[in-house]
Design a protein around this motif. Structure first.
Motif, short mmCIF file in Angstrom:
data_model
loop_
_atom_site.label_atom_id
_atom_site.label_comp_id
_atom_site.label_asym_id
_atom_site.label_seq_id
_atom_site.Cartn_x
_atom_site.Cartn_y
_atom_site.Cartn_z
N ALA A 340 47.35 0.84 53.40
CA ALA A 340 48.39 -0.07 53.89
C ALA A 340 49.16 -0.67 52.73
O ALA A 340 48.63 -0.83 51.63
CB ALA A 340 47.76 -1.17 54.73
N ASP A 346 47.58 -2.75 59.32
CA ASP A 346 47.41 -1.30 59.48
C ASP A 346 48.72 -0.55 59.28
O ASP A 346 48.85 0.61 59.67
CB ASP A 346 46.84 -0.98 60.87
CG ASP A 346 47.77 -1.42 62.00
OD1 ASP A 346 48.85 -1.99 61.72
OD2 ASP A 346 47.41 -1.20 63.17
N ASP A 347 49.70 -1.19 58.67
CA ASP A 347 51.03 -0.63 58.50
C ASP A 347 51.12 0.07 57.14
O ASP A 347 50.97 -0.58 56.10
CB ASP A 347 52.07 -1.75 58.60
CG ASP A 347 53.50 -1.24 58.69
OD1 ASP A 347 53.71 -0.03 58.50
OD2 ASP A 347 54.40 -2.06 58.94
N TYR A 348 51.39 1.37 57.16
CA TYR A 348 51.51 2.10 55.89
C TYR A 348 52.92 2.66 55.69
O TYR A 348 53.13 3.53 54.85
CB TYR A 348 50.45 3.20 55.78
CG TYR A 348 50.54 4.29 56.81
CD1 TYR A 348 51.35 5.41 56.61
CD2 TYR A 348 49.79 4.22 57.98
CE1 TYR A 348 51.42 6.42 57.55
CE2 TYR A 348 49.85 5.23 58.93
CZ TYR A 348 50.67 6.33 58.71
OH TYR A 348 50.74 7.34 59.65
N ASP A 371 40.24 2.83 54.06
CA ASP A 371 41.03 1.67 54.49
C ASP A 371 40.46 1.20 55.82
O ASP A 371 40.48 1.95 56.80
CB ASP A 371 42.50 2.03 54.64
CG ASP A 371 43.39 0.80 54.83
OD1 ASP A 371 43.10 0.01 55.76
OD2 ASP A 371 44.35 0.62 54.07
N HIS A 373 41.54 -0.61 58.05
CA HIS A 373 42.51 -0.78 59.13
C HIS A 373 43.17 0.53 59.56
O HIS A 373 43.91 0.56 60.55
CB HIS A 373 43.60 -1.76 58.70
CG HIS A 373 43.09 -3.13 58.41
ND1 HIS A 373 42.88 -4.07 59.39
CD2 HIS A 373 42.73 -3.73 57.24
CE1 HIS A 373 42.42 -5.18 58.84
NE2 HIS A 373 42.32 -5.00 57.54
N ILE A 374 42.95 1.59 58.81
CA ILE A 374 43.64 2.86 59.08
C ILE A 374 42.64 4.00 59.10
O ILE A 374 41.95 4.25 58.11
CB ILE A 374 44.72 3.12 57.99
CG1 ILE A 374 45.78 2.02 58.02
CG2 ILE A 374 45.36 4.49 58.18
CD1 ILE A 374 46.76 2.09 56.87
N ASP A 375 42.56 4.69 60.24
CA ASP A 375 41.65 5.82 60.38
C ASP A 375 42.30 7.12 59.93
O ASP A 375 41.66 7.96 59.30
CB ASP A 375 41.18 5.96 61.83
CG ASP A 375 40.35 4.77 62.28
OD1 ASP A 375 39.59 4.24 61.45
OD2 ASP A 375 40.46 4.38 63.45
N PHE A 377 46.35 8.96 58.75
CA PHE A 377 47.74 8.74 58.37
C PHE A 377 48.35 10.06 57.96
O PHE A 377 47.62 11.05 57.71
CB PHE A 377 47.86 7.70 57.25
CG PHE A 377 47.20 8.08 55.96
CD1 PHE A 377 47.93 8.63 54.91
CD2 PHE A 377 45.84 7.87 55.77
CE1 PHE A 377 47.32 8.98 53.71
CE2 PHE A 377 45.21 8.20 54.57
CZ PHE A 377 45.97 8.76 53.54
N THR A 386 40.78 8.76 56.70
CA THR A 386 40.08 7.90 55.76
C THR A 386 38.57 7.96 56.03
O THR A 386 38.14 8.32 57.12
CB THR A 386 40.57 6.45 55.86
OG1 THR A 386 40.30 5.93 57.17
CG2 THR A 386 42.07 6.36 55.60
#
Length: 441
Positions: A340, A346-348, A371, A373-375, A377, A386
């Motif tokens: 992120a 969770d914003d990338y 990360d 917050h992020i599974d 991307f 991730t």
């Protein structure tokens, strides 16, 4: 007399909370705004071209971090908020907010196609006594040069039959203090009547002050100023970080010392680059528009160059650190903590970490990415997953690269079990003992 009836009737509906409000675009800006309008007592219809988003909203499933799950569920179950892909329902709406993306194209020029498409769809069902507000961040002049001509094709007169304004979104993902509800709002209408009606609507929804300006262009420009201010000051912090590194000075300590001055200084911090939809992009709207007036925005463009260089600077530093241990980037196991663009979200979008990952992979690095917050991307057509947190991931890494300062990171464990750490966020500043070979940006 008909126009007087149109604006007085619309104001009465707004004041009585009988107005039906539409929100076009249910992303990071639109969904929180739609929920707040529903909570204020209005019937709200959300419009989005993505059926998946529409289905999630109607099922009460939240996908935006700044929206409280229970608020969305409550508003959907009460019948005050629903979503659709059918623009024909604009015919039921008394006021509509346009919250669609305004990206840059491959030539760093504003892409207003989403705004134009949304406005065109709205105009098909436009009716007298209706308010249209553009919230998408864009260059000064967009409301009157792009949106207004499309609306006027309907034959309705702006300021008499229908009302048009610009009110820039002010969303700061992850901010625990200022959210959509309590952040001050700026409103600029095409006519004074447009401004009055739009401002009145926001006053019934938001707790923050609603500040009226004379034209949409003023509101559009002030939004660009906000983000250009941040862009330039972050670039200054990044350039200071580069120079301090070369001089053997801790830039983080320098900033903390400067913060002790009670006036004339505002702290900005360096990092691996700029991310998010706003700060890396918005200043280039102004750069593009300035060319129309034969002006070259040198300071803005230079700041962009410095911030754009930071991912490469991080990679250059990382190579030098590995070199101390006789290791090449090729086949080095590097644990990257954070995708992120800022902490605890969770914003990338536009995250500088994406470019760092891409470059390190091109050099043959073995990347372990985590990360909380992020599974998953995607970047440049490639999908990534991730890894879950593990002590083993930290212990086996040749180097741990901290690129986002998430609160959830077990910083004590990182400081204890990592062999080499490159911290681009000063994330371990409060950890009392760091056993690793530790470097900060």
């Amino acid at each position: 007399m008909e126009s007087v009836a149109s604006d007085s009737q619309l104001l009465a509906k707004i004041n009585d909370r009988c107005a039906v409000i539409g929100v076009v675009g249910l992303g990071y800006v639109g969904l929180p705004l739609a929920v707040e309008k529903a909570k204020a007592g209005y019937e709200v219809i959300g419009f989005d071209i993505q059926p998946g988003r529409v289905d999630m909203v109607n099922e009460g499933i939240n996908y935006i971090g700044d929206v409280v799950d229970n608020d969305l569920v409550s508003m959907v179950e009460s019948g005050r908020f629903r979503a659709t892909v059918d623009y024909a329902e604009i015919s039921r709406v008394d006021a509509v907010m346009i919250c669609v993306p305004t990206p840059l194209d491959n030539y760093q020029q504003p892409d207003t196609s989403y705004v134009e498409a949304s406005t065109t769809e709205i105009t098909k069902y436009l009716h007298a006594g209706m308010l249209v507000v553009l919230e998408s961040t864009t260059y000064p002049g967009t409301t009157e040069e792009v949106v207004r001509p499309i609306i006027e094709q309907s034959g309705l007169i702006i300021g008499k039959d229908v009302f048009l304004a610009f009110s820039p979104e002010r969303v700061d993902p992850g901010n625990k203090v200022f959210r959509t509800k309590n952040t001050p709002k700026v409103v600029g209408g095409v006519t004074p009547e447009c401004t009055k009606i739009a401002a009145q609507m926001y006053r019934h929804v938001l707790d923050g002050e609603v500040f009226e300006v004379s034209t949409p262009s003023v509101a559009e420009m002030e939004k660009i100023l906000e983000n250009t201010f941040r862009n330039i000051n972050i670039a200054l912090a990044n350039e200071m970080a580069i120079l301090c590194y070369k001089m053997g000075i801790d830039v983080w300590e320098v900033i903390e010392a400067a913060k002790t001055k009670p006036y004339g200084f505002m702290a900005f911090y360096p990092g691996p680059g700029l991310g998010g939809h706003c700060i890396p992009i918005d200043p280039f709207y102004l750069t593009w528009k300035a060319r129309e007036y034969n002006y070259h925005t040198r300071l803005i463009e230079l700041a962009g160059e410095i911030n754009h260089y930071m991912p490469q600077f991080v990679i250059e530093r990382l190579m030098k650190i590995l070199n101390r241990y006789g290791k090449a980037v090729n086949q080095a196991r590097i644990c990257i903590l954070g995708v992120a663009y800022k902490k605890d979200i969770d914003d990338y979008r536009e995250s500088p970490v994406l470019e760092i990952i891409h470059e390190l992979e091109s050099y043959g690095a073995d990347l372990q990415i985590h990360d909380p917050h992020i599974d998953t991307f995607s970047y440049k057509g490639k999908k990534y997953a991730t890894l879950p947190w593990s002590q083993e991931m930290i212990q086996k890494a040749d180097l741990v690269l901290i690129t986002t300062d998430h609160t959830q990171f077990d910083k004590e464990a990182i400081a204890t079990y990592a062999r080499v750490i490159f911290d681009t966020r000063n994330a371990l500043k409060d950890v009392p003992t760091i056993y690793a070979d530790y470097e900060k940006l």
